[in-house]
Design a protein around this motif. Structure first.
Motif, PDB file in Angstrom:
ATOM      1  N   ARG A   5      33.156  23.858  44.423  1.00  0.00           N
ATOM      2  CA  ARG A   5      33.041  25.172  44.560  1.00  0.00           C
ATOM      3  C   ARG A   5      33.243  25.627  46.040  1.00  0.00           C
ATOM      4  N   ARG A   6      32.940  24.659  46.899  1.00  0.00           N
ATOM      5  CA  ARG A   6      33.194  24.814  48.092  1.00  0.00           C
ATOM      6  C   ARG A   6      34.877  24.884  48.622  1.00  0.00           C
ATOM      7  N   LEU A   7      35.420  23.974  47.821  1.00  0.00           N
ATOM      8  CA  LEU A   7      36.816  24.103  47.880  1.00  0.00           C
ATOM      9  C   LEU A   7      37.520  25.229  47.453  1.00  0.00           C
ATOM     10  N   ALA A   8      37.079  25.630  46.314  1.00  0.00           N
ATOM     11  CA  ALA A   8      37.463  26.878  45.588  1.00  0.00           C
ATOM     12  C   ALA A   8      37.370  28.223  46.702  1.00  0.00           C
ATOM     13  N   ARG A   9      36.387  28.080  47.487  1.00  0.00           N
ATOM     14  CA  ARG A   9      36.213  29.236  48.447  1.00  0.00           C
ATOM     15  C   ARG A   9      37.331  29.152  49.279  1.00  0.00           C
ATOM     16  N   SER A  10      38.176  28.204  49.545  1.00  0.00           N
ATOM     17  CA  SER A  10      38.637  28.195  50.779  1.00  0.00           C
ATOM     18  C   SER A  10      40.466  28.013  50.334  1.00  0.00           C
ATOM     19  N   VAL A  11      40.361  27.431  49.120  1.00  0.00           N
ATOM     20  CA  VAL A  11      41.869  27.028  48.450  1.00  0.00           C
ATOM     21  C   VAL A  11      42.058  27.730  47.089  1.00  0.00           C
ATOM     22  N   ALA A  12      43.243  28.537  47.135  1.00  0.00           N
ATOM     23  CA  ALA A  12      43.585  29.239  45.857  1.00  0.00           C
ATOM     24  C   ALA A  12      45.180  28.533  45.547  1.00  0.00           C
ATOM     25  N   ALA A  13      45.425  28.557  44.484  1.00  0.00           N
ATOM     26  CA  ALA A  13      46.569  27.992  43.733  1.00  0.00           C
ATOM     27  C   ALA A  13      47.313  28.640  42.906  1.00  0.00           C
ATOM     28  N   VAL A  14      48.458  29.147  42.985  1.00  0.00           N
ATOM     29  CA  VAL A  14      49.396  29.556  42.314  1.00  0.00           C
ATOM     30  C   VAL A  14      50.343  28.615  41.599  1.00  0.00           C
ATOM     31  N   VAL A  15      50.263  28.327  40.340  1.00  0.00           N
ATOM     32  CA  VAL A  15      51.096  26.803  39.884  1.00  0.00           C
ATOM     33  C   VAL A  15      52.150  27.646  38.997  1.00  0.00           C
ATOM     34  N   GLN A  16      53.115  26.587  38.578  1.00  0.00           N
ATOM     35  CA  GLN A  16      54.104  27.067  37.388  1.00  0.00           C
ATOM     36  C   GLN A  16      53.476  27.023  36.389  1.00  0.00           C
ATOM     37  N   ASP A  17      53.733  28.131  35.223  1.00  0.00           N
ATOM     38  CA  ASP A  17      53.273  28.194  33.962  1.00  0.00           C
ATOM     39  C   ASP A  17      51.907  27.878  34.123  1.00  0.00           C
ATOM     40  N   GLY A  18      51.191  29.033  34.738  1.00  0.00           N
ATOM     41  CA  GLY A  18      49.737  28.898  35.180  1.00  0.00           C
ATOM     42  C   GLY A  18      48.978  29.556  33.947  1.00  0.00           C
ATOM     43  N   GLY A  19      49.379  29.208  32.702  1.00  0.00           N
ATOM     44  CA  GLY A  19      48.597  29.950  31.590  1.00  0.00           C
ATOM     45  C   GLY A  19      48.871  30.984  30.994  1.00  0.00           C
ATOM     46  N   THR A  20      49.251  30.933  29.801  1.00  0.00           N
ATOM     47  CA  THR A  20      49.374  32.376  29.100  1.00  0.00           C
ATOM     48  C   THR A  20      48.605  32.551  27.961  1.00  0.00           C
ATOM     49  N   ASP A  21      47.530  31.832  27.703  1.00  0.00           N
ATOM     50  CA  ASP A  21      46.833  31.996  26.611  1.00  0.00           C
ATOM     51  C   ASP A  21      45.288  32.706  26.961  1.00  0.00           C
ATOM     52  N   PHE A  22      45.260  33.312  28.048  1.00  0.00           N
ATOM     53  CA  PHE A  22      43.979  34.227  28.419  1.00  0.00           C
ATOM     54  C   PHE A  22      43.835  35.096  27.282  1.00  0.00           C
ATOM     55  N   ASP A  23      42.778  35.270  26.602  1.00  0.00           N
ATOM     56  CA  ASP A  23      42.426  36.509  25.763  1.00  0.00           C
ATOM     57  C   ASP A  23      41.606  37.628  26.660  1.00  0.00           C
ATOM     58  N   LEU A  24      42.278  37.832  27.716  1.00  0.00           N
ATOM     59  CA  LEU A  24      41.767  38.827  28.603  1.00  0.00           C
ATOM     60  C   LEU A  24      42.509  39.752  28.926  1.00  0.00           C
ATOM     61  N   THR A  25      41.953  41.116  29.597  1.00  0.00           N
ATOM     62  CA  THR A  25      42.968  41.865  30.123  1.00  0.00           C
ATOM     63  C   THR A  25      43.192  41.465  31.485  1.00  0.00           C
ATOM     64  N   VAL A  26      44.354  42.124  32.141  1.00  0.00           N
ATOM     65  CA  VAL A  26      44.811  41.609  33.410  1.00  0.00           C
ATOM     66  C   VAL A  26      43.537  41.749  34.346  1.00  0.00           C
ATOM     67  N   ARG A  27      43.013  42.815  34.564  1.00  0.00           N
ATOM     68  CA  ARG A  27      41.655  43.261  35.578  1.00  0.00           C
ATOM     69  C   ARG A  27      40.858  41.956  35.279  1.00  0.00           C
TER      70      ARG A  27
END
Length: 273
Positions: A76-98
């Protein structure tokens, strides 16, 4: 957003069986810098980035975030500091963009906390910054590749990291959005480590470059010192000319079509053919 982070990669080696993916790589990214990783396919760029956002643990060496071994930090502490944008970062989210972008706020919440007005404002701002505000209510899994990429970058920005790690963030983007996204990174107060294929974009937007070949650092330094015809011939095996762009002052690489810098390996003959 917290202050920009100091990133130090110290002698990192990563193997897969008998194969070295990364060989004794050391790299620094100082607060506020945009540091680029370039090199041919298979040179170790993505593997090195995975050691930073803790998907692949190094076999040797350390990844330090503000002096602390990243692999000893609570998730959790690392996630507050580091954000990653990866290749093919997932396309199966059953969510809206927001909803996908709002996931970037998760590290800053306690369990079962709902979204606040501040969260909503940060999500809106992130979507606007990548020209995706009009996509907010669309299903994420119905977007084009370029639209998904912009949304994932918005999610990382909504996270308000002090270190952004991006693996080919301009993939799938048209020219306009490539320039807008890289300009956004250039203006970000975060420290940025980004892998790029396009050498001219890397030359213009990055403060320093690390060139990887076969998992090791072949050269590093400011783009004007690193990107030479000799290096491109040696690392990429292509003939190129490097000039100074008359308006930007950045190195401008022009490849010479059909002019390989070294001969292709001979095709073995087969008897009886």
């Amino acid at each position: 957003m917290s202050d920009a982070t100091d990133l130090s990669i110290e002698g990192v080696t990563l193997t897969a069986g008998a194969r070295h993916l990364v060989r004794d790589v050391s790299l620094t990214a100082r607060p506020g810098e945009v540091v680029g990783l370039v090199g041919p396919n298979g040179s170790g760029k993505s593997s090195l980035l995975r050691t930073v956002y803790r998907v692949l643990r190094p076999d040797a060496g350390r990844v330090r975030v503000d002096g602390t071994d990243a692999w000893t930090l609570p998730v959790r502490r690392l996630a507050r500091s580091v954000a990653a944008v990866v290749q093919d970062g997932g396309t199966d989210f059953d969510l809206t963009v927001r909803e996908v972008v709002a996931m970037g706020r998760t590290p800053h919440k306690r369990l079962l906390d709902g979204d606040t007005a501040e969260d909503a404002a940060l999500v809106d701002r992130a979507l606007e910054s990548v020209d995706a505000a009009t996509l907010a209510d669309r299903p994420f899994d119905r977007l084009s590749g370029g639209e998904r990429q912009r949304v994932l970058i918005a999610r990382a920005l909504a996270q308000q990291p002090s270190l952004l790690v991006l693996d080919e963030p301009t993939n799938h983007l048209d020219v306009r959005h490539q320039l807008e996204v890289l300009g956004l990174l250039r203006q970000s107060p975060a420290t940025v480590l980004v892998a790029l294929h396009d050498l001219n974009l890397a030359a213009y937007y990055c403060d320093r470059l690390y060139v990887l070949r076969d998992g090791a650092v072949a050269a590093s330094g400011p783009p004007g010192e690193v990107l030479t015809a000799e290096l491109l011939a040696d690392v990429y095996g292509v003939a190129a000319e490097v000039a100074v762009h008359p308006r930007t002052g950045a190195p401008q690489v022009s490849f010479l079509p059909g002019a390989a810098a070294r001969p292709a390996p001979a095709v073995p003959s087969h008897s009886g053919s």
